[in-house]
Design a protein around this motif. Structure first.
Motif, PDB file in Angstrom:
ATOM      1  N   HIS A 156       1.082  -0.988  -0.164  1.00  0.00           N
ATOM      2  CA  HIS A 156       0.078   0.102  -0.201  1.00  0.00           C
ATOM      3  C   HIS A 156       0.928   1.187  -0.138  1.00  0.00           C
ATOM      4  CE1 HIS A 156      -3.901   2.521   1.088  1.00  0.00           C
ATOM      5  NE2 HIS A 156      -2.726   3.115   1.588  1.00  0.00           N
ATOM      6  N   ILE A 157       0.908   2.019  -1.054  1.00  0.00           N
ATOM      7  CA  ILE A 157       1.755   3.050  -1.262  1.00  0.00           C
ATOM      8  C   ILE A 157       1.099   4.320  -1.304  1.00  0.00           C
ATOM      9  CG2 ILE A 157       3.483   4.430  -2.671  1.00  0.00           C
ATOM     10  CD1 ILE A 157       4.199   1.675  -3.914  1.00  0.00           C
ATOM     11  N   TRP A 187       3.125   2.811   9.368  1.00  0.00           N
ATOM     12  CA  TRP A 187       3.962   2.738   8.154  1.00  0.00           C
ATOM     13  C   TRP A 187       5.170   1.752   8.302  1.00  0.00           C
ATOM     14  CZ3 TRP A 187       1.154   4.550   4.452  1.00  0.00           C
ATOM     15  CH2 TRP A 187       0.150   5.525   4.723  1.00  0.00           C
ATOM     16  N   ASP A 188       5.507   0.878   7.207  1.00  0.00           N
ATOM     17  CA  ASP A 188       6.700   0.069   7.270  1.00  0.00           C
ATOM     18  C   ASP A 188       7.947   0.881   6.868  1.00  0.00           C
ATOM     19  OD1 ASP A 188       5.734  -2.506   7.924  1.00  0.00           O
ATOM     20  OD2 ASP A 188       4.573  -2.373   6.178  1.00  0.00           O
ATOM     21  N   MET A 189       7.647   1.837   5.829  1.00  0.00           N
ATOM     22  CA  MET A 189       8.610   2.568   5.168  1.00  0.00           C
ATOM     23  C   MET A 189       8.301   4.135   4.995  1.00  0.00           C
ATOM     24  SD  MET A 189      10.537   1.972   1.467  1.00  0.00           S
ATOM     25  CE  MET A 189      11.164   0.232   2.037  1.00  0.00           C
ATOM     26  N   THR A 190       9.165   5.068   5.262  1.00  0.00           N
ATOM     27  CA  THR A 190       8.981   6.366   4.907  1.00  0.00           C
ATOM     28  C   THR A 190      10.283   6.745   3.715  1.00  0.00           C
ATOM     29  OG1 THR A 190       8.167   6.819   7.077  1.00  0.00           O
ATOM     30  CG2 THR A 190       9.050   8.574   5.769  1.00  0.00           C
ATOM     31  N   VAL A 238       0.350   4.553  -6.975  1.00  0.00           N
ATOM     32  CA  VAL A 238       0.042   4.661  -5.531  1.00  0.00           C
ATOM     33  C   VAL A 238      -1.555   4.292  -5.097  1.00  0.00           C
ATOM     34  CG1 VAL A 238       1.505   6.587  -5.440  1.00  0.00           C
ATOM     35  CG2 VAL A 238      -0.884   7.146  -5.937  1.00  0.00           C
ATOM     36  N   ASN A 239      -1.700   3.844  -4.095  1.00  0.00           N
ATOM     37  CA  ASN A 239      -2.996   3.558  -3.626  1.00  0.00           C
ATOM     38  C   ASN A 239      -3.523   4.686  -2.752  1.00  0.00           C
ATOM     39  OD1 ASN A 239      -0.911   1.061  -2.954  1.00  0.00           O
ATOM     40  ND2 ASN A 239      -2.889   0.340  -3.668  1.00  0.00           N
ATOM     41  N   GLU A 240      -3.239   5.586  -2.568  1.00  0.00           N
ATOM     42  CA  GLU A 240      -3.568   6.694  -1.892  1.00  0.00           C
ATOM     43  C   GLU A 240      -2.943   8.137  -1.935  1.00  0.00           C
ATOM     44  OE1 GLU A 240      -4.978   7.435   2.995  1.00  0.00           O
ATOM     45  OE2 GLU A 240      -3.543   5.738   2.519  1.00  0.00           O
TER      46      GLU A 240
END
Length: 358
Positions: A24-25, A74-77, A46-48
């Motif tokens: 989910h990006i 979030w897993d990643m920023t 992107v999803n959002e």
């Protein structure tokens, strides 16, 4: 991000999506400036899109917005250079991001928040912005499918724009798009209004149909240019009448686009329309159009590159207006005729000319 930055960010987003097809990006924006609309229009990257609309808001409001965004988890920023804001940092911290990716301090860029990053990407001086973004992908060990920005339009949008052009009495198969404006925050990139007036007159004499486009805020500028040029019948103002996606479709339909260093310059290149671009304080090696057959004009007296990452206020220390004024309308007309009379160049390198080379 401005619109131009967003266009140059698309190849990275494509690499990110291909590398993490099930993720989910989300794109996080501090304010709505058109770049978010562009991102929503590119399918499946992107999803959002999260727009915080924080312009003019208090520091407390910014912190609260960052906390709310972080609560999604979030897993990643991923933060591009100059993208570090209080709300972005909080979103990453509150979201407990395990991987925090971004551009770290290098020779021409200083990031005060290096310690926030645990995947640090260095930038080389003079590198094009699209390659700086792709450096983020390489730092994540992602395959890079290509470096050219891209944009796909629906046939419905194309037909709608052709209809608008026909209603305006324009030749939909043989016209040039003129973009007199630029980012409101960087008006020092613009070519003088009087030069646009003279260019319209010169192009009219060659029988070329002209369409002046831009944002709603630039409508009066475009109308004044056309009025001062004598209100020629084969020219029209569509600034303020088209949304961003329709403006892209118009640029795609144009034989060439005449502009300064702007978002529509990059969007035109992304839909494979050659541009004649007028450069002054900015550096074409960093933000020039990518793709086939573009002509970049810079006055012989202008050295450029005074505006840079190392010195973002460098344009205030020179005379950008003088540099832009020195680009003569007759030379821009010559470059436009060269574009109209020459098949697209096959190289993916930008073809650059100084004024005295034309």
């Amino acid at each position: 991000m401005g619109i131009g930055n967003m266009v140059l960010f698309l190849p990275f987003l494509k690499a990110l999506r291909l590398g993490y097809p099930g993720a989910h990006i989300a794109g996080l924006f501090s304010s709505s400036n058109g770049a978010d609309l562009l991102l929503k229009s590119v399918d499946q990257l992107v999803n959002e899109v999260i727009v915080l609309n924080l312009k003019g808001r208090s520091r407390f409001s910014r912190l609260l917005a960052g906390i709310k965004a972080g609560l999604k988890g979030w897993d990643m920023t991923i933060i591009r250079f100059n993208g570090v804001k209080a709300e972005v940092l909080l979103a990453g911290l509150v979201g407990r991001s395990r991987w925090r990716v971004g551009h770290c301090t290098t020779e021409e860029y200083r990031n005060r928040w290096n310690n926030f990053l645990n995947i640090k990407i260095e930038m080389d001086p003079g590198t094009h912005e699209v390659d700086r973004y792709l450096g983020l992908a390489r730092g994540l060990k992602l395959e890079v499918p290509g470096r050219l920005p891209f944009f796909q339009l629906s046939e419905i949008t194309r037909q709608h724009v052709r209809s608008i052009l026909s209603q305006a009495g324009l030749n939909i198969h043989q016209f040039v798009a003129l973009v007199p404006g630029s980012s409101g925050a960087q008006t020092w990139k613009r070519w003088p209004q009087s030069h646009w007036v003279e260019l319209v007159r010169l192009l009219e004499k060659q029988g070329i149909h002209n369409v002046l486009i831009g944002s709603a805020e630039e409508t009066s500028l475009c109308k004044q240019i056309l009025s001062d040029a004598g209100g020629p019948k084969s020219s029209a103002v569509l600034a303020g009448r088209l949304n961003l996606i329709e403006s892209i479709a118009l640029c795609e339909a144009a034989k060439t686009v005449i502009c300064c260093d702007s978002g529509l310059m990059h969007l035109s290149a992304a839909v494979n329309t050659p541009v004649v671009s007028l450069f002054g304080p900015t550096d074409e090696t960093r933000t020039g159009p990518l793709g086939n057959g573009h002509i970049i004009l810079r006055a012989g007296s202008c050295h450029g590159r005074c505006f840079s990452l190392a010195d973002p206020m460098g344009h205030t220390k020179c005379n950008p207006e003088q540099c832009m004024n020195a680009i003569e309308p007759s030379k821009v007309c010559e470059a436009t005729l060269k574009q109209l009379g020459t098949p697209h160049f096959q190289s993916h390198e930008v073809v650059r000319f100084k004024l005295n080379d034309l």
